[in-house]
Design a protein around this motif. Structure first.
Motif, PDB file in Angstrom:
ATOM      1  N   VAL A 104     -30.433 -18.702  26.295  1.00 17.93           N
ATOM      2  CA  VAL A 104     -31.393 -18.498  25.213  1.00 17.93           C
ATOM      3  C   VAL A 104     -31.444 -19.787  24.385  1.00 17.93           C
ATOM      4  O   VAL A 104     -30.393 -20.316  24.018  1.00 17.93           O
ATOM      5  CB  VAL A 104     -30.978 -17.314  24.314  1.00 17.93           C
ATOM      6  CG1 VAL A 104     -31.961 -17.145  23.155  1.00 17.93           C
ATOM      7  CG2 VAL A 104     -30.893 -16.030  25.129  1.00 17.93           C
ATOM      8  N   PRO A 105     -32.625 -20.321  24.100  1.00 21.42           N
ATOM      9  CA  PRO A 105     -32.701 -21.520  23.247  1.00 21.42           C
ATOM     10  C   PRO A 105     -31.970 -21.286  21.924  1.00 21.42           C
ATOM     11  O   PRO A 105     -31.995 -20.184  21.365  1.00 21.42           O
ATOM     12  CB  PRO A 105     -34.212 -21.701  23.035  1.00 21.42           C
ATOM     13  CG  PRO A 105     -34.847 -21.033  24.218  1.00 21.42           C
ATOM     14  CD  PRO A 105     -33.962 -19.868  24.541  1.00 21.42           C
ATOM     15  N   GLU A 106     -31.318 -22.331  21.441  1.00 25.60           N
ATOM     16  CA  GLU A 106     -30.480 -22.186  20.246  1.00 25.60           C
ATOM     17  C   GLU A 106     -31.237 -21.564  19.078  1.00 25.60           C
ATOM     18  O   GLU A 106     -30.704 -20.716  18.356  1.00 25.60           O
ATOM     19  CB  GLU A 106     -29.923 -23.557  19.847  1.00 25.60           C
ATOM     20  CG  GLU A 106     -28.914 -23.495  18.712  1.00 25.60           C
ATOM     21  CD  GLU A 106     -28.252 -24.831  18.452  1.00 25.60           C
ATOM     22  OE1 GLU A 106     -27.472 -24.924  17.479  1.00 25.60           O
ATOM     23  OE2 GLU A 106     -28.509 -25.789  19.209  1.00 25.60           O
ATOM     24  N   ALA A 107     -32.485 -21.955  18.893  1.00 22.27           N
ATOM     25  CA  ALA A 107     -33.250 -21.446  17.749  1.00 22.27           C
ATOM     26  C   ALA A 107     -33.575 -19.960  17.883  1.00 22.27           C
ATOM     27  O   ALA A 107     -33.924 -19.308  16.899  1.00 22.27           O
ATOM     28  CB  ALA A 107     -34.543 -22.248  17.590  1.00 22.27           C
ATOM     29  N   GLU A 108     -33.462 -19.405  19.113  1.00 27.07           N
ATOM     30  CA  GLU A 108     -33.826 -18.008  19.339  1.00 27.07           C
ATOM     31  C   GLU A 108     -32.619 -17.088  19.504  1.00 27.07           C
ATOM     32  O   GLU A 108     -32.777 -15.886  19.760  1.00 27.07           O
ATOM     33  CB  GLU A 108     -34.717 -17.906  20.584  1.00 27.07           C
ATOM     34  CG  GLU A 108     -36.025 -18.694  20.465  1.00 27.07           C
ATOM     35  CD  GLU A 108     -36.817 -18.659  21.755  1.00 27.07           C
ATOM     36  OE1 GLU A 108     -36.550 -17.781  22.594  1.00 27.07           O
ATOM     37  OE2 GLU A 108     -37.710 -19.524  21.925  1.00 27.07           O
ATOM     38  N   ARG A 109     -31.408 -17.623  19.384  1.00 26.73           N
ATOM     39  CA  ARG A 109     -30.210 -16.804  19.581  1.00 26.73           C
ATOM     40  C   ARG A 109     -29.997 -15.833  18.416  1.00 26.73           C
ATOM     41  O   ARG A 109     -30.141 -16.216  17.254  1.00 26.73           O
ATOM     42  CB  ARG A 109     -28.976 -17.703  19.732  1.00 26.73           C
ATOM     43  CG  ARG A 109     -28.987 -18.508  21.016  1.00 26.73           C
ATOM     44  CD  ARG A 109     -27.855 -19.517  21.063  1.00 26.73           C
ATOM     45  NE  ARG A 109     -27.980 -20.377  22.241  1.00 26.73           N
ATOM     46  CZ  ARG A 109     -27.350 -21.534  22.386  1.00 26.73           C
ATOM     47  NH1 ARG A 109     -26.544 -21.981  21.421  1.00 26.73           N
ATOM     48  NH2 ARG A 109     -27.526 -22.245  23.466  1.00 26.73           N
ATOM     49  N   GLU A 110     -29.648 -14.607  18.769  1.00 26.59           N
ATOM     50  CA  GLU A 110     -29.400 -13.582  17.770  1.00 26.59           C
ATOM     51  C   GLU A 110     -27.906 -13.455  17.520  1.00 26.59           C
ATOM     52  O   GLU A 110     -27.102 -13.498  18.452  1.00 26.59           O
ATOM     53  CB  GLU A 110     -29.964 -12.235  18.233  1.00 26.59           C
ATOM     54  CG  GLU A 110     -31.465 -12.261  18.490  1.00 26.59           C
ATOM     55  CD  GLU A 110     -31.970 -10.907  18.969  1.00 26.59           C
ATOM     56  OE1 GLU A 110     -31.752  -9.913  18.257  1.00 26.59           O
ATOM     57  OE2 GLU A 110     -32.576 -10.862  20.046  1.00 26.59           O
TER      58      GLU A 110
ATOM     59  N   ARG B  31     -34.802 -10.760  31.405  1.00 22.73           N
ATOM     60  CA  ARG B  31     -36.215 -10.406  31.253  1.00 22.73           C
ATOM     61  C   ARG B  31     -36.498  -9.019  31.819  1.00 22.73           C
ATOM     62  O   ARG B  31     -37.266  -8.245  31.243  1.00 22.73           O
ATOM     63  CB  ARG B  31     -37.090 -11.451  31.957  1.00 22.73           C
ATOM     64  CG  ARG B  31     -37.063 -12.829  31.306  1.00 22.73           C
ATOM     65  CD  ARG B  31     -37.795 -13.854  32.146  1.00 22.73           C
ATOM     66  NE  ARG B  31     -39.178 -13.453  32.410  1.00 22.73           N
ATOM     67  CZ  ARG B  31     -39.780 -13.569  33.581  1.00 22.73           C
ATOM     68  NH1 ARG B  31     -39.129 -14.063  34.620  1.00 22.73           N
ATOM     69  NH2 ARG B  31     -41.037 -13.200  33.729  1.00 22.73           N
TER      70      ARG B  31
ATOM     71  N   SER C 149     -31.286 -15.274  33.867  1.00 24.93           N
ATOM     72  CA  SER C 149     -32.391 -15.159  32.908  1.00 24.93           C
ATOM     73  C   SER C 149     -33.437 -14.147  33.379  1.00 24.93           C
ATOM     74  O   SER C 149     -34.095 -13.499  32.560  1.00 24.93           O
ATOM     75  CB  SER C 149     -33.035 -16.523  32.658  1.00 24.93           C
ATOM     76  OG  SER C 149     -33.519 -17.085  33.864  1.00 24.93           O
TER      77      SER C 149
ATOM     78  N   GLN D  83     -26.199 -14.518  24.269  1.00 28.69           N
ATOM     79  CA  GLN D  83     -26.817 -15.754  23.796  1.00 28.69           C
ATOM     80  C   GLN D  83     -26.986 -16.790  24.914  1.00 28.69           C
ATOM     81  O   GLN D  83     -27.667 -17.798  24.713  1.00 28.69           O
ATOM     82  CB  GLN D  83     -25.983 -16.365  22.672  1.00 28.69           C
ATOM     83  CG  GLN D  83     -25.982 -15.550  21.389  1.00 28.69           C
ATOM     84  CD  GLN D  83     -25.233 -16.247  20.263  1.00 28.69           C
ATOM     85  OE1 GLN D  83     -24.611 -17.293  20.459  1.00 28.69           O
ATOM     86  NE2 GLN D  83     -25.285 -15.672  19.073  1.00 28.69           N
TER      87      GLN D  83
END
Length: 274
Positions: free
Chosen positions: A55-61, A115, A111, A52
């Motif tokens: 990774v932007p908070e809204a995109e964390r799995e 990728r 990062s 995580q």
């Protein structure tokens, strides 16, 4: 006559004022003591799982994605490092790592490594393997040309502009290491193998001399020698095993020369952002 000095008399309330300055109640002592203590530290945010980080908070799995599950301890540590805490290697450090054969010390920006791993997983799903993609879309060589490559010398070109050997291709590294942005990372691919010492896995002395001659003729004709290094990854560090290649790094070269020697190649890491 005798002069008498009159002792000053305390005015009403004067003695009480003195006592008020030198005495405090127990409750006031506790209040003053508390002012001397440092404030409590702010609450610590819970550490994020390595997958995580960055990774932007809204995109964390909530669960680890498949392409990040079976990583080495080294790669897990890199992925779990915030980009802001990563320091890029300087040209001096890059030269030292290559000269001392500490090739495992090269790192990607966290990062960028994420990728790179995600892109590699997508290539394997779509093309069957990274090798198949590199052959068909990066080198544009028939698989038969590298299946059993004939041995031949690595002849240096007459000049960089004439570097059109059909068995040799110079491309930008698709996912370069986390180094000074002024460093350009190239890969020289060959259809033929470069002889290795079976005992060490390193190039033989003759093969190393061939590569030295190629690098000097191809790159140091346009870039100062102290701004050029080359190295060949150990077998355990190679991402593409079936195609022979070695790495060349140039410090702050003329972009026109880079375009010329790579025929205007654009690395995948830049295409992926388009």
């Amino acid at each position: 006559m005798h002069a008498y000095l009159e002792t000053p008399r305390h005015l009403p309330g004067h003695h009480m004022a003195e006592n008020a300055e030198t005495s405090t109640s127990p409750g006031e002592h506790e209040k003053m003591d508390s002012l001397d203590e440092p404030p409590p530290p702010p609450p610590q945010e819970p550490a994020l799982p390595y997958w995580q980080v960055n990774v932007p908070e809204a995109e964390r799995e909530a669960t680890c994605p498949a392409f990040l599950r079976e990583l080495s301890a080294k790669d897990r540590g890199i992925i779990g490092t915030p980009d802001a805490a990563y320091r890029r290697a300087t040209w001096g450090e890059v030269r030292a790592m290559a000269a001392e054969n500490r090739l495992d010390a090269f790192r990607r920006v966290p990062s960028d490594l994420r990728r790179y791993l995600a892109y590699g997983a997508a290539l394997r799903r779509e093309h069957g393997s990274v090798l198949a993609f590199v052959l068909a879309h990066r080198l544009r060589w028939p698989a038969a040309d590298v299946a059993r490559p004939p041995r031949r010398p690595l002849f240096p070109p007459v000049s960089p502009a004439a570097a059109d050997d059909p068995d040799v291709r110079v491309l930008r590294n698709d996912w370069p290491y986390g180094v000074d942005p002024r460093i350009v990372h190239l890969v020289v691919w060959t259809k033929f193998a470069l002889p290795e010492d079976p005992a060490t896995g390193d190039l033989t002395d003759d093969a190393r001399a061939e590569v030295d001659a190629y690098v000097q003729r191809t790159f140091t004709s346009r870039v100062p020698p102290d701004r050029v290094i080359w190295f060949k990854n150990w077998r355990s560090l190679k991402s593409v095993h079936a195609i022979e290649h070695f790495h060349v790094m140039l410090y702050d070269p003329d972009p026109r020369f880079v375009d010329e020697i790579t025929h205007g190649d654009v690395p995948l890491c830049e295409r992926a952002l388009e």
